[in-house]
Design a protein around this motif. Structure first.
Motif, PDB file in Angstrom:
ATOM      1  N   ARG A  92     121.107  70.609  -4.842  1.00  0.00           N
ATOM      2  CA  ARG A  92     119.861  71.253  -4.412  1.00  0.00           C
ATOM      3  C   ARG A  92     118.792  70.179  -4.213  1.00  0.00           C
ATOM      4  NH1 ARG A  92     117.961  76.717  -5.113  1.00  0.00           N
ATOM      5  NH2 ARG A  92     119.910  77.103  -6.197  1.00  0.00           N
ATOM      6  N   LEU A  93     118.101  70.267  -3.088  1.00  0.00           N
ATOM      7  CA  LEU A  93     116.937  69.426  -2.845  1.00  0.00           C
ATOM      8  C   LEU A  93     115.678  70.231  -3.150  1.00  0.00           C
ATOM      9  CD1 LEU A  93     117.833  68.026   0.715  1.00  0.00           C
ATOM     10  CD2 LEU A  93     118.523  67.088  -1.497  1.00  0.00           C
ATOM     11  N   ASN A  94     114.626  69.524  -3.514  1.00  0.00           N
ATOM     12  CA  ASN A  94     113.315  70.159  -3.641  1.00  0.00           C
ATOM     13  C   ASN A  94     112.345  69.384  -2.759  1.00  0.00           C
ATOM     14  OD1 ASN A  94     111.762  72.156  -5.828  1.00  0.00           O
ATOM     15  ND2 ASN A  94     110.451  70.608  -4.909  1.00  0.00           N
ATOM     16  N   SER A 102     106.154  61.897   2.747  1.00  0.00           N
ATOM     17  CA  SER A 102     106.646  62.303   1.426  1.00  0.00           C
ATOM     18  C   SER A 102     108.019  62.951   1.526  1.00  0.00           C
ATOM     19  CB  SER A 102     105.637  63.262   0.785  1.00  0.00           C
ATOM     20  OG  SER A 102     105.374  64.357   1.657  1.00  0.00           O
ATOM     21  N   GLY A 103     108.640  63.195   0.370  1.00  0.00           N
ATOM     22  CA  GLY A 103     110.000  63.713   0.375  1.00  0.00           C
ATOM     23  C   GLY A 103     110.261  64.841  -0.603  1.00  0.00           C
ATOM     24  N   GLY A 104     110.386  64.502  -1.890  1.00  0.00           N
ATOM     25  CA  GLY A 104     110.751  65.463  -2.915  1.00  0.00           C
ATOM     26  C   GLY A 104     111.730  64.832  -3.883  1.00  0.00           C
ATOM     27  N   LEU A 109     114.484  61.620 -10.762  1.00  0.00           N
ATOM     28  CA  LEU A 109     113.047  61.568 -10.960  1.00  0.00           C
ATOM     29  C   LEU A 109     112.413  60.500 -10.078  1.00  0.00           C
ATOM     30  CD1 LEU A 109     112.909  62.042 -14.834  1.00  0.00           C
ATOM     31  CD2 LEU A 109     112.752  63.765 -13.037  1.00  0.00           C
ATOM     32  N   VAL A 110     113.122  60.151  -9.024  1.00  0.00           N
ATOM     33  CA  VAL A 110     112.581  59.264  -7.993  1.00  0.00           C
ATOM     34  C   VAL A 110     112.564  60.039  -6.676  1.00  0.00           C
ATOM     35  CG1 VAL A 110     113.240  57.083  -9.054  1.00  0.00           C
ATOM     36  CG2 VAL A 110     114.884  58.287  -7.619  1.00  0.00           C
ATOM     37  N   SER A 111     111.687  59.623  -5.798  1.00  0.00           N
ATOM     38  CA  SER A 111     111.458  60.365  -4.561  1.00  0.00           C
ATOM     39  C   SER A 111     112.647  60.301  -3.616  1.00  0.00           C
ATOM     40  CB  SER A 111     110.214  59.801  -3.861  1.00  0.00           C
ATOM     41  OG  SER A 111     110.041  60.396  -2.593  1.00  0.00           O
ATOM     42  N   LEU A 112     112.826  61.380  -2.855  1.00  0.00           N
ATOM     43  CA  LEU A 112     113.812  61.387  -1.779  1.00  0.00           C
ATOM     44  C   LEU A 112     113.458  60.391  -0.683  1.00  0.00           C
ATOM     45  CD1 LEU A 112     114.493  65.222  -1.332  1.00  0.00           C
ATOM     46  CD2 LEU A 112     115.932  63.536  -2.481  1.00  0.00           C
ATOM     47  N   THR A 113     112.214  59.898  -0.666  1.00  0.00           N
ATOM     48  CA  THR A 113     111.813  58.936   0.353  1.00  0.00           C
ATOM     49  C   THR A 113     112.456  57.570   0.150  1.00  0.00           C
ATOM     50  OG1 THR A 113     109.854  58.166  -0.868  1.00  0.00           O
ATOM     51  CG2 THR A 113     109.576  60.052   0.614  1.00  0.00           C
ATOM     52  N   LEU A 157     114.315  76.422 -12.009  1.00  0.00           N
ATOM     53  CA  LEU A 157     113.062  76.219 -12.732  1.00  0.00           C
ATOM     54  C   LEU A 157     112.934  74.769 -13.182  1.00  0.00           C
ATOM     55  CD1 LEU A 157     110.484  77.241 -14.022  1.00  0.00           C
ATOM     56  CD2 LEU A 157     111.839  78.039 -15.983  1.00  0.00           C
ATOM     57  N   ALA A 158     114.015  74.201 -13.702  1.00  0.00           N
ATOM     58  CA  ALA A 158     113.987  72.803 -14.132  1.00  0.00           C
ATOM     59  C   ALA A 158     113.664  71.885 -12.958  1.00  0.00           C
ATOM     60  CB  ALA A 158     115.321  72.419 -14.756  1.00  0.00           C
ATOM     61  N   LEU A 159     114.228  72.172 -11.797  1.00  0.00           N
ATOM     62  CA  LEU A 159     113.965  71.358 -10.611  1.00  0.00           C
ATOM     63  C   LEU A 159     112.488  71.412 -10.241  1.00  0.00           C
ATOM     64  CD1 LEU A 159     114.994  69.635  -8.248  1.00  0.00           C
ATOM     65  CD2 LEU A 159     115.587  71.753  -7.061  1.00  0.00           C
ATOM     66  N   ALA A 160     111.909  72.600 -10.295  1.00  0.00           N
ATOM     67  CA  ALA A 160     110.494  72.751  -9.964  1.00  0.00           C
ATOM     68  C   ALA A 160     109.612  71.985 -10.942  1.00  0.00           C
ATOM     69  CB  ALA A 160     110.120  74.236  -9.961  1.00  0.00           C
ATOM     70  N   VAL A 161     109.976  72.003 -12.216  1.00  0.00           N
ATOM     71  CA  VAL A 161     109.191  71.289 -13.239  1.00  0.00           C
ATOM     72  C   VAL A 161     109.307  69.787 -13.050  1.00  0.00           C
ATOM     73  CG1 VAL A 161     108.944  70.847 -15.706  1.00  0.00           C
ATOM     74  CG2 VAL A 161     109.378  73.170 -14.896  1.00  0.00           C
ATOM     75  N   PHE A 162     110.532  69.297 -12.890  1.00  0.00           N
ATOM     76  CA  PHE A 162     110.732  67.857 -12.741  1.00  0.00           C
ATOM     77  C   PHE A 162     110.085  67.320 -11.468  1.00  0.00           C
ATOM     78  CE2 PHE A 162     114.829  68.030 -15.455  1.00  0.00           C
ATOM     79  CZ  PHE A 162     114.092  67.742 -16.594  1.00  0.00           C
TER      80      PHE A 162
END
Length: 349
Positions: free
Chosen positions: A43-45, A86-88, A114-118, A163-168
């Motif tokens: 899953r990507l955010n 930006s990325g996610g 915990l690093v950006s998709l960019t 939910l964890a993905l949204a928080v992180f």
């Protein structure tokens, strides 16, 4: 198997000499170096500013949004919106660990990056066929690569993955807010959070309270969000204002704080044009924390100069040591915060 650069420069295709975040294209080859980790993507955010830009551009057409995200990833070897920059971030399962990786991850481990998709080499293999293009969270299949200096966290066992993905995704915000508020040790500061009803904004409210701010003001865009903030109960005052209207925003904050600006102003709005209002809403000698990828930093700097505003301006870079654990702590300490997040991501508690 050879060793790569710990910062991932060996994955840069172009331009030569760039680091991965600034690169135009990365090499997403799933074959790893001996200090890399391969993650099987689940899953990507997409970050809020990027998703809002894509949704606005395509008029909410989910198929068009999906097609553009796929095109960006295919062209760049990573997810980096060319407009917002930006990325996610993503969640997945560790698939392979190089023998010299310093990250301490193990095959089969469920993690959030915990690093950006960019700056994360990314290869999508399913055409994002399970995503309707209508939400920030993107079911996906493919591979991602982590470097020696990447950061990842195991997914908590007591929290749904979405939910964890949204928080992180926004865990850097509350940790930085706590640090800034706590450092003003001479007195408890007043704090205004602009965009308080969003993910980073609501967590920033909780962090300001946790750091014993003297007064916390939640600034939101309408009465619906105002009602959400009152139910959340983490703000001493709730103000409604258009964050892109500098005078209206400044008036709303100063009125809530009885005639003066906030000592600390936190900007979590996912649209551009909030820089000058945030500066005006901040007291002389105060601090503005820009935690939004929609921020124009030239606008912020030049605007402060033009307003003769003596304020310190900080860029929220998304990383503070211990930020993931702290965000999870805040979520577990405030059940209504968890309810707000579940509403935001379309889940149910």
């Amino acid at each position: 198997m050879s060793t790569g650069s710990p910062v991932g420069s060996h994955r840069v295709v172009s331009p030569a000499g760039a680091l991965p975040q600034a690169a135009v294209r990365l090499d997403p080859d799933p074959e790893i170096r001996d200090d890399e980790v391969r993650v099987s993507v689940e899953r990507l955010n997409l970050d809020a500013a990027s998703f809002r830009q894509l949704r606005t551009k395509h008029g909410g057409d989910g198929a068009a949004i999906r097609a553009e995200v796929l095109a960006i990833i295919a062209a760049r070897g990573k997810m980096q919106n060319p407009v917002t920059g930006s990325g996610g971030m993503l969640i997945g399962t560790v698939d392979a660990v190089g023998p010299r990786s310093p990250l301490g991850l193990e095959s089969g481990q469920k993690i959030a990056t915990l690093v950006s998709l960019t700056l994360t080499p990314l290869l999508i293999t399913d055409g994002l066929e399970r995503w309707d293009g209508e939400s920030e969270q993107v079911p996906a299949a493919g591979t991602a690569i982590l470097f020696g200096r990447s950061i990842a966290a195991p997914l908590p066992d007591d929290m749904p993955e979405a939910l964890a993905l949204a928080v992180f995704d926004v865990c850097g915000a509350p940790a930085l807010v706590r640090r800034v508020v706590s450092r003003r040790y001479h007195s408890a500061p007043t704090v205004a959070v602009i965009g308080a009803a969003g993910k980073s904004g609501s967590l920033s409210l909780a962090a300001a309270k946790d750091a014993h701010a003297a007064k916390v003001v939640a600034v939101v865009r309408d009465q619906v969000e105002a009602a959400q903030m009152r139910r959340l109960g983490l703000a001493d005052k709730v103000a409604v204002a258009d964050a892109t209207d500098p005078l209206a925003l400044s008036h709303a904050v100063t009125e809530a704080l009885r005639g003066r600006g906030a000592d600390v102003t936190v900007v979590c709005v996912d649209v551009p044009g909030c820089e000058h209002g945030a500066v005006l809403a901040t007291a002389t000698g105060g601090t503005v924390v820009f935690f939004s990828m929609a921020t124009s930093f030239p606008q912020a700097a030049l605007g402060a100069e033009g307003l003769a505003a003596d304020v310190e301006m900080l860029i929220g870079n998304g990383y503070v040591p211990g930020h993931a654990d702290y965000a999870l702590h805040l979520m577990n300490a405030h059940p209504r915060l968890k309810e707000l997040f579940n509403t935001r991501i379309g889940a149910h508690a």
